[in-house]
Design a protein around this motif. Structure first.
Motif, PDB file in Angstrom:
ATOM      1  N   ASP A 232      -4.357  19.024 -18.302  1.00  0.00           N
ATOM      2  CA  ASP A 232      -5.049  18.607 -19.258  1.00  0.00           C
ATOM      3  C   ASP A 232      -6.094  17.451 -18.797  1.00  0.00           C
ATOM      4  OD1 ASP A 232      -3.785  20.151 -20.868  1.00  0.00           O
ATOM      5  OD2 ASP A 232      -2.496  18.675 -21.562  1.00  0.00           O
ATOM      6  N   GLN A 233      -5.661  16.581 -18.067  1.00  0.00           N
ATOM      7  CA  GLN A 233      -6.801  15.552 -17.639  1.00  0.00           C
ATOM      8  C   GLN A 233      -7.777  16.263 -16.498  1.00  0.00           C
ATOM      9  OE1 GLN A 233      -4.257  12.649 -15.131  1.00  0.00           O
ATOM     10  NE2 GLN A 233      -3.088  12.089 -17.237  1.00  0.00           N
ATOM     11  N   ALA A 234      -7.386  17.059 -15.839  1.00  0.00           N
ATOM     12  CA  ALA A 234      -8.735  17.749 -15.248  1.00  0.00           C
ATOM     13  C   ALA A 234      -9.737  18.581 -15.898  1.00  0.00           C
ATOM     14  CB  ALA A 234      -7.862  18.848 -14.089  1.00  0.00           C
ATOM     15  N   VAL A 235      -9.004  19.157 -16.993  1.00  0.00           N
ATOM     16  CA  VAL A 235      -9.930  19.638 -17.796  1.00  0.00           C
ATOM     17  C   VAL A 235     -10.911  18.588 -18.599  1.00  0.00           C
ATOM     18  CG1 VAL A 235     -10.182  21.247 -20.008  1.00  0.00           C
ATOM     19  CG2 VAL A 235      -8.580  21.885 -18.262  1.00  0.00           C
ATOM     20  N   GLN A 236     -10.329  17.445 -19.073  1.00  0.00           N
ATOM     21  CA  GLN A 236     -11.058  16.431 -19.766  1.00  0.00           C
ATOM     22  C   GLN A 236     -12.104  15.911 -18.653  1.00  0.00           C
ATOM     23  OE1 GLN A 236      -8.513  13.458 -21.287  1.00  0.00           O
ATOM     24  NE2 GLN A 236     -10.397  12.239 -22.020  1.00  0.00           N
ATOM     25  N   LEU A 237     -11.512  15.653 -17.496  1.00  0.00           N
ATOM     26  CA  LEU A 237     -12.615  15.085 -16.532  1.00  0.00           C
ATOM     27  C   LEU A 237     -13.797  15.958 -16.228  1.00  0.00           C
ATOM     28  CD1 LEU A 237     -12.970  12.932 -14.282  1.00  0.00           C
ATOM     29  CD2 LEU A 237     -11.928  14.428 -12.622  1.00  0.00           C
ATOM     30  N   LEU A 238     -13.439  17.367 -16.147  1.00  0.00           N
ATOM     31  CA  LEU A 238     -14.549  18.314 -15.821  1.00  0.00           C
ATOM     32  C   LEU A 238     -15.359  18.415 -17.091  1.00  0.00           C
ATOM     33  CD1 LEU A 238     -12.663  21.363 -14.108  1.00  0.00           C
ATOM     34  CD2 LEU A 238     -14.370  19.563 -12.995  1.00  0.00           C
ATOM     35  N   ALA A 239     -14.892  18.169 -18.326  1.00  0.00           N
ATOM     36  CA  ALA A 239     -15.751  18.220 -19.273  1.00  0.00           C
ATOM     37  C   ALA A 239     -16.587  16.878 -19.483  1.00  0.00           C
ATOM     38  CB  ALA A 239     -14.710  18.168 -20.707  1.00  0.00           C
ATOM     39  N   GLU A 240     -16.125  15.721 -19.076  1.00  0.00           N
ATOM     40  CA  GLU A 240     -16.785  14.391 -18.890  1.00  0.00           C
ATOM     41  C   GLU A 240     -17.662  14.308 -17.737  1.00  0.00           C
ATOM     42  OE1 GLU A 240     -14.043  11.395 -18.772  1.00  0.00           O
ATOM     43  OE2 GLU A 240     -13.373  11.582 -20.807  1.00  0.00           O
ATOM     44  N   ARG A 241     -17.555  15.207 -16.645  1.00  0.00           N
ATOM     45  CA  ARG A 241     -18.408  15.032 -15.500  1.00  0.00           C
ATOM     46  C   ARG A 241     -18.588  16.513 -14.948  1.00  0.00           C
ATOM     47  NH1 ARG A 241     -16.411  10.705 -11.362  1.00  0.00           N
ATOM     48  NH2 ARG A 241     -18.530  10.945 -10.343  1.00  0.00           N
ATOM     49  N   PRO A 242     -19.470  17.062 -15.781  1.00  0.00           N
ATOM     50  CA  PRO A 242     -19.691  18.594 -15.223  1.00  0.00           C
ATOM     51  C   PRO A 242     -20.466  18.862 -13.810  1.00  0.00           C
ATOM     52  CG  PRO A 242     -21.363  17.976 -16.938  1.00  0.00           C
ATOM     53  CD  PRO A 242     -20.280  16.726 -16.808  1.00  0.00           C
ATOM     54  N   GLU A 243     -20.932  17.677 -13.369  1.00  0.00           N
ATOM     55  CA  GLU A 243     -21.512  17.797 -11.859  1.00  0.00           C
ATOM     56  C   GLU A 243     -20.469  18.252 -10.941  1.00  0.00           C
ATOM     57  OE1 GLU A 243     -20.591  13.433 -12.914  1.00  0.00           O
ATOM     58  OE2 GLU A 243     -21.602  14.949 -13.710  1.00  0.00           O
ATOM     59  N   LEU A 244     -19.043  17.731 -11.202  1.00  0.00           N
ATOM     60  CA  LEU A 244     -17.916  17.902 -10.441  1.00  0.00           C
ATOM     61  C   LEU A 244     -17.911  19.535 -10.298  1.00  0.00           C
ATOM     62  CD1 LEU A 244     -15.567  15.436 -11.364  1.00  0.00           C
ATOM     63  CD2 LEU A 244     -17.058  15.251  -9.562  1.00  0.00           C
ATOM     64  N   ILE A 245     -18.317  20.290 -11.191  1.00  0.00           N
ATOM     65  CA  ILE A 245     -17.982  21.691 -10.964  1.00  0.00           C
ATOM     66  C   ILE A 245     -18.779  22.229 -10.080  1.00  0.00           C
ATOM     67  CG2 ILE A 245     -18.254  23.824 -12.360  1.00  0.00           C
ATOM     68  CD1 ILE A 245     -17.474  22.227 -14.704  1.00  0.00           C
ATOM     69  N   GLU A 246     -20.371  21.652 -10.200  1.00  0.00           N
ATOM     70  CA  GLU A 246     -21.031  22.130  -9.019  1.00  0.00           C
ATOM     71  C   GLU A 246     -20.616  21.575  -7.452  1.00  0.00           C
ATOM     72  OE1 GLU A 246     -23.574  24.264  -9.617  1.00  0.00           O
ATOM     73  OE2 GLU A 246     -23.116  24.426 -11.556  1.00  0.00           O
ATOM     74  N   LEU A 247     -20.256  20.303  -7.383  1.00  0.00           N
ATOM     75  CA  LEU A 247     -19.783  19.995  -6.351  1.00  0.00           C
ATOM     76  C   LEU A 247     -18.497  20.653  -5.857  1.00  0.00           C
ATOM     77  CD1 LEU A 247     -19.729  17.985  -4.001  1.00  0.00           C
ATOM     78  CD2 LEU A 247     -18.167  16.407  -5.437  1.00  0.00           C
ATOM     79  N   MET A 248     -17.761  21.307  -6.724  1.00  0.00           N
ATOM     80  CA  MET A 248     -16.737  22.056  -6.039  1.00  0.00           C
ATOM     81  C   MET A 248     -17.186  23.575  -5.617  1.00  0.00           C
ATOM     82  SD  MET A 248     -13.872  21.197  -9.001  1.00  0.00           S
ATOM     83  CE  MET A 248     -12.580  22.187  -8.538  1.00  0.00           C
ATOM     84  N   ARG A 249     -18.108  24.115  -6.239  1.00  0.00           N
ATOM     85  CA  ARG A 249     -18.517  25.380  -5.829  1.00  0.00           C
ATOM     86  C   ARG A 249     -19.423  25.210  -4.633  1.00  0.00           C
ATOM     87  NH1 ARG A 249     -21.414  27.117 -11.867  1.00  0.00           N
ATOM     88  NH2 ARG A 249     -19.474  27.560 -12.752  1.00  0.00           N
ATOM     89  N   ALA A 250     -20.097  23.980  -4.503  1.00  0.00           N
ATOM     90  CA  ALA A 250     -20.690  23.863  -3.200  1.00  0.00           C
ATOM     91  C   ALA A 250     -19.818  23.656  -1.940  1.00  0.00           C
ATOM     92  CB  ALA A 250     -21.815  22.716  -3.295  1.00  0.00           C
ATOM     93  N   THR A 251     -18.829  22.729  -2.348  1.00  0.00           N
ATOM     94  CA  THR A 251     -17.734  22.700  -1.374  1.00  0.00           C
ATOM     95  C   THR A 251     -16.910  24.139  -0.810  1.00  0.00           C
ATOM     96  OG1 THR A 251     -17.416  20.483  -1.969  1.00  0.00           O
ATOM     97  CG2 THR A 251     -15.601  21.356  -0.710  1.00  0.00           C
ATOM     98  N   ARG A 252     -16.599  24.907  -1.783  1.00  0.00           N
ATOM     99  CA  ARG A 252     -16.038  26.337  -1.690  1.00  0.00           C
ATOM    100  C   ARG A 252     -17.072  27.031  -0.851  1.00  0.00           C
ATOM    101  NH1 ARG A 252     -13.155  28.002  -7.359  1.00  0.00           N
ATOM    102  NH2 ARG A 252     -11.316  26.223  -6.920  1.00  0.00           N
ATOM    103  N   ALA A 253     -18.251  27.048  -1.315  1.00  0.00           N
ATOM    104  CA  ALA A 253     -19.215  27.857  -0.459  1.00  0.00           C
ATOM    105  C   ALA A 253     -19.537  27.476   0.894  1.00  0.00           C
ATOM    106  CB  ALA A 253     -20.565  27.968  -1.138  1.00  0.00           C
ATOM    107  N   ALA A 254     -19.474  26.072   1.251  1.00  0.00           N
ATOM    108  CA  ALA A 254     -19.593  25.610   2.474  1.00  0.00           C
ATOM    109  C   ALA A 254     -18.342  25.888   3.373  1.00  0.00           C
ATOM    110  CB  ALA A 254     -19.667  23.999   2.627  1.00  0.00           C
ATOM    111  N   ALA A 255     -17.097  25.922   2.923  1.00  0.00           N
ATOM    112  CA  ALA A 255     -15.945  26.455   3.600  1.00  0.00           C
ATOM    113  C   ALA A 255     -15.859  27.828   3.729  1.00  0.00           C
ATOM    114  CB  ALA A 255     -14.464  25.930   2.515  1.00  0.00           C
ATOM    115  N   ARG A 256     -16.342  28.689   2.891  1.00  0.00           N
ATOM    116  CA  ARG A 256     -16.471  29.984   3.168  1.00  0.00           C
ATOM    117  C   ARG A 256     -17.486  30.395   4.186  1.00  0.00           C
ATOM    118  NH1 ARG A 256     -17.998  31.303  -1.862  1.00  0.00           N
ATOM    119  NH2 ARG A 256     -16.195  30.725  -2.805  1.00  0.00           N
ATOM    120  N   GLN A 257     -18.659  29.822   4.175  1.00  0.00           N
ATOM    121  CA  GLN A 257     -19.641  29.955   5.305  1.00  0.00           C
ATOM    122  C   GLN A 257     -18.843  29.430   6.427  1.00  0.00           C
ATOM    123  OE1 GLN A 257     -23.245  27.808   4.466  1.00  0.00           O
ATOM    124  NE2 GLN A 257     -24.128  28.854   6.232  1.00  0.00           N
TER     125      GLN A 257
END
Length: 395
Positions: A232-257
């Motif tokens: 629940d805290q993670a969901v609330q944090l992502l709702a308050e800071r949507p830029e973290l979603i993009e950061l996570m996606r970029a991190t996953r993409a970099a790791a995949r690459q």
């Protein structure tokens, strides 16, 4: 055999069984009943049960009543001669086992021992239960054989002990890792209806029901609750800071690459990624502490204001002070000769008549005094006062 030899023989045997020795064991060591009585009268031994003696120099051991009752089941056999699971020896069980294992708060007014065959005792504080206990269901605590936590809880359920008390035992045993809910649920399921649940209730349902009656919670339940709160805290944090979603996606993409470019390099550990994410975002507690350190303290500011000069008081003092120009004029006037200061008076005074003053004579005594600034007139016509003026000390 004298008294010292008797005590030496008894001490050697009692040292390995909590300082206790039975009358039958003492007889096998060459100490008869009469000698035991004399040693007791001398204060070297203490009778702690029928046919059981304690060496007073050793001190009273813990759970004395259980140890006395267990020794009396096989009074001739020493502790080291009784293997675990001996068919003629008993196992501490039920509420007494809870006391030895330190589980729950079930009252145990009597010592409960499970024996493999039916036996009776005349001891009022001992209760012998006929039950077969396997060697895998026996553990050792302080030298005494005792039923394991799973077997103990099963025996309590079978005996119909209060559900709240059993729930406390289950909670303590699960937190300490003495049981697993999966193993206990299979044994507990047959007793579900006995404790007010439906026929189709599972062993998990009964365990949760008993633990809830005790007002306790299982470690499994606490972990599940913490996981839900964290989600629940993670969901609330992502709702308050949507830029973290993009950061996570970029991190996953970099790791995949990185994994595609270097097949030998394994993918990043999700736990490590979560740690990096937590470290990359500001800690609310740390930020609040920094804000408190940089924020002016209202109490300090108020104290500083109190110590500052009062504007009204300072203005009043300034008005009371003399004008700087006036002060300088007074200082300059104080440095002038007294004759200069009286010059205005002589200018306004009436001039002397010619008859009274001779043009060839010097000034009169009064005029000489005034002119010379108060000095005395010497015969040669010079003044005893220096040209600097009167010798007056000024502050």
């Amino acid at each position: 055999m004298d008294r010292a030899e008797q005590m030496a023989a008894l001490s050697g045997a009692a040292a390995d069984q909590w300082g206790l020795v039975t009358a039958a064991q003492a007889k096998g060591l060459g100490v008869n009943g009469v000698q035991l009585s004399r040693l007791t009268e001398a204060g070297l031994l203490s009778s702690v049960g029928r046919g059981v003696y304690l060496l007073t120099a050793v001190g009273v051991p813990s759970h004395l009543d259980m140890k006395v009752a267990w020794l009396r089941l096989q009074p001739k056999q020493f502790l080291w001669e009784r293997p675990v699971g001996d068919p003629d020896s008993g196992v501490v069980s039920h509420a007494s086992a809870c006391q030895l294992l330190d589980l729950g708060d079930i009252p145990a007014p009597e010592v409960e021992i499970s024996v493999p065959r039916r036996r009776t005792t005349t001891e009022p504080f001992v209760r012998l239960r006929t039950a077969q206990v396997g060697t895998t269901e026996i553990t050792t605590v302080d030298g005494l054989p005792v039923t394991t936590a799973v077997r103990t809880i099963t025996d309590l359920l079978h005996a119909g002990v209060d559900g709240g008390h059993i729930g406390g035992v289950i909670a303590d045993a699960e937190r300490r890792g003495l049981i697993t809910v999966d193993d206990l649920s299979e044994r507990a399921q047959p007793f579900s209806r006995k404790y007010g649940l439906k026929v189709d209730a599972s062993g998990y349902d009964l365990i949760d029901h008993l633990v809830a009656q005790a007002g306790e919670s299982l470690r499994r339940q606490e972990v599940d609750r913490a996981s839900r709160e964290g989600f629940d805290q993670a969901v609330q944090l992502l709702a308050e800071r949507p830029e973290l979603i993009e950061l996570m996606r970029a991190t996953r993409a970099a790791a995949r690459q990185q994994h595609n470019l270097s097949p030998t390099v394994p993918a990043l550990n999700p736990a490590l990624m979560e740690l990096i994410r937590k470290l990359s975002q500001p800690n609310p507690a740390s930020m609040e502490s920094i804000r408190k350190l940089t924020r002016p303290d209202p109490a300090i500011r108020a104290a500083m204001r109190k110590t500052m000069p009062n504007p009204a008081l300072m203005e009043s003092i300034r008005k009371m002070m003399p004008d700087p120009g006036t002060v300088r004029a007074i200082q300059q006037a104080a440095a002038l000769p007294l004759g200069i200061l009286k010059a205005p008076e002589r200018a306004t005074a009436p001039k002397p008549t010619p008859e009274r003053t001779s043009p060839l004579s010097g000034p009169s005594e009064t005029e000489s005094t005034a002119t010379s600034g108060g000095g005395s007139q010497e015969p040669d016509g010079t003044s005893s006062q220096g040209p600097e003026g009167p010798d007056i000390q000024t502050n």
